[in-house]
Every structure is written in C-alpha cells, then in structure tokens.
Design an enzyme around this catalytic site. Structure first.
Site, PDB file in Angstrom:
ATOM      1  N   GLU A  47       1.126  -1.054   0.200  1.00  0.00           N
ATOM      2  CA  GLU A  47       0.219   0.432  -0.503  1.00  0.00           C
ATOM      3  C   GLU A  47       1.143   1.484   0.090  1.00  0.00           C
ATOM      4  OE1 GLU A  47      -2.599   0.260   3.257  1.00  0.00           O
ATOM      5  OE2 GLU A  47      -2.676   3.108   2.860  1.00  0.00           O
ATOM      6  N   ARG A  51       0.874  10.433   0.144  1.00  0.00           N
ATOM      7  CA  ARG A  51       1.264  11.618   1.309  1.00  0.00           C
ATOM      8  C   ARG A  51       2.149  12.275   0.976  1.00  0.00           C
ATOM      9  NH1 ARG A  51       0.033   8.603   6.674  1.00  0.00           N
ATOM     10  NH2 ARG A  51      -1.808   7.096   5.848  1.00  0.00           N
ATOM     11  N   THR A  74      -4.233   6.144   1.353  1.00  0.00           N
ATOM     12  CA  THR A  74      -4.614   7.799   1.726  1.00  0.00           C
ATOM     13  C   THR A  74      -6.053   8.358   0.046  1.00  0.00           C
ATOM     14  OG1 THR A  74      -2.726   7.657   2.765  1.00  0.00           O
ATOM     15  CG2 THR A  74      -4.085   9.947   2.215  1.00  0.00           C
ATOM     16  N   LYS A 134     -11.254  -1.265   5.961  1.00  0.00           N
ATOM     17  CA  LYS A 134     -10.187  -1.198   7.284  1.00  0.00           C
ATOM     18  C   LYS A 134     -10.658  -0.591   8.694  1.00  0.00           C
ATOM     19  CE  LYS A 134      -7.035   2.508   6.757  1.00  0.00           C
ATOM     20  NZ  LYS A 134      -5.560   3.296   5.822  1.00  0.00           N
TER      21      LYS A 134
HETATM   22  C1  3PG Z   1      -0.710   5.150   8.440  1.00  0.00           C
HETATM   23  O1  3PG Z   1      -1.587   5.842   8.506  1.00  0.00           O
HETATM   24  O2  3PG Z   1      -0.166   5.470   7.867  1.00  0.00           O
HETATM   25  C2  3PG Z   1      -1.359   3.845   8.551  1.00  0.00           C
HETATM   26  O3  3PG Z   1      -2.619   3.794   9.430  1.00  0.00           O
HETATM   27  C3  3PG Z   1      -0.224   3.085   8.735  1.00  0.00           C
HETATM   28  O4  3PG Z   1       0.229   3.615  10.808  1.00  0.00           O
HETATM   29  P1  3PG Z   1       0.532   2.870  11.463  1.00  0.00           P
HETATM   30  O5  3PG Z   1       2.066   4.018  11.487  1.00  0.00           O
HETATM   31  O6  3PG Z   1       0.236   2.356  12.671  1.00  0.00           O
HETATM   32  O7  3PG Z   1       1.598   1.352  11.385  1.00  0.00           O
END
Ligand code: 3PG
Length: 213
Positions: A47, A51, A74, A134
């Site tokens: 994934e 960002r 995202t 999710k």
């Molecule tokens: C995020 O928002 O970056 C993902 O949910 C991953 O989160 P994490 O860094 O807590 O695994």
C-alpha cells in the site's frame, strides 16, 4: 465494478499475506528496491500512501516489480482514485468513506478497502454491498477488543485493521475471526529506507509474513 466484486477481490488480496505494509516513500529511487525486498520477504501486497509528491511515480515504478500487488492508500477524493488507477494501482485504501469516494472506486473499477471506525459505518458499507473494509485507526478505536465486539452483531463483515498495529499487538488482531490481515508501517520503516537497508526490510517482511492467522 460492483461492491460485491470489489469485496471478492479485497478478500483475495487480504489472503495473500498477514500484513500489508503501509508505505510512505519520499524518494522515488527507493521504490523498486523497497518493493523487491518486501516481495522477497513474503509480503506481496503493497500500500503506497498518496502522502508524498512522488507517490504516484512510486506506484508506477512498483507496479513493474514481479510478484507485487501494488495499491494506493490515503485515497480521499475521486481525483485521487482516477490518478491512482492511471498510475497502475490494483486496489485502493482510504482512511474513511464518502459516497463520492465509493462511487469513484466503483466507476474506475478500483477495489477499495474503505476505512471505518464504528459499527454504523460498517453497517453503511454492508448496506452498499461491501463485506470487507479497513478498521482505522485501529488502536485508537479500541484495538482488537473493539473489533472482537464488532463480530457479534456483524459476523459477515471482515476487516484489515490499520493504525497502531505493530509486532506487539498483531497476534491479537490476527487471532480474531473477522480479521483477514492487518496493515502496518513497520516493515517499511522510513529510517530503513533512508539508510538503504533493504536486507533489514526483507528480514522484517519475512518475519511478518509468518505471523499465524
Ligand atoms: C497510517 O496511517 O500511516 C497507517 O495507518 C499506518 O499506521 P502505523 O504507522 O500505525 O502502522
């Protein structure tokens, strides 16, 4: 793509490995070695979060890595969905859901793991025809005990919890009957990317790929 077909595909990709690495890449040169290390370690589903300014180029580059299934995370808007699809994403992930986002994914035939945090949101997804989503942000929303409680009234809804999932708590999630896999950023730790420690990424991926579920 119907919500039912999207969910069937989501079931399939969530079945490929216990962990989906959540990836934030700032340097497009990291894309291919990172994807190769994760796939070699046994985590084929990737994934890439939208960002960073290079995220779409990262998806394009990773889409050519053999054995990988690259998706875009995202996703917030229909424009994100279109751009992700054009870049070669084979699935999408979103932190939450809107009618516009769901409609765009269905129109673009991009299977979505849509983010939900409450039973009501999960019921909305079920009503639209989705039975995989999710759970986000997982730890902040009560973690594995909360998700376990979802399984009482909604046993048909399956989840990929993400957000605060780590090697410390991953087993609690994977033990639940309504969890297909988890998402987490730790196998693609930005510090390892910056240092070019691809062997260490592969080692973390190999460890994560063996979590029982
Ligand atoms: C995020 O928002 O970056 C993902 O949910 C991953 O989160 P994490 O860094 O807590 O695994």
């Amino acid at each position: 793509m119907t919500p039912r077909d999207a969910s069937a595909y989501a079931h399939e990709i969530c079945g490929l490995a216990p962990v989906i690495p959540v990836i934030v890449v700032k340097d497009v040169a990291h894309a291919v070695p990172l994807a190769r290390a994760l796939v070699a370690g046994g985590l084929p589903v990737l994934e890439v979060t939208l960002r960073t300014p290079v995220a779409l180029d990262v998806i394009r580059a990773m889409a050519g890595v053999e054995g990988g299934v690259v998706g875009a995370g995202t996703l917030l808007t229909p424009q994100d969905v279109k751009a992700a699809k054009e870049a070669g994403a084979r699935f999408g992930v979103s932190p939450g859901i809107t009618d516009e986002l769901l409609a765009a994914c269905e129109a673009e035939a991009l299977p979505l793991l849509g983010g939900v945090a409450t039973v009501s949101e999960a019921m909305r997804m079920l009503a639209r025809g989705y039975d995989v989503c999710k759970f986000f942000p997982a730890e902040a929303n009560g973690g594995a005990p909360a998700l376990k409680a979802f399984a009482g009234p909604l046993p048909q809804m399956k989840f990929c919890p993400t957000g605060g999932v780590s090697t410390k708590n991953v087993a609690d999630y994977l033990a639940l009957p309504n969890v297909l896999c988890v998402g987490g950023s730790w196998p693609a730790d930005p510090a390892l990317l910056a240092a070019g420690k691809w062997d260490e990424v592969e080692r973390l991926a190999a460890e994560a790929s063996k979590f029982p579920r």
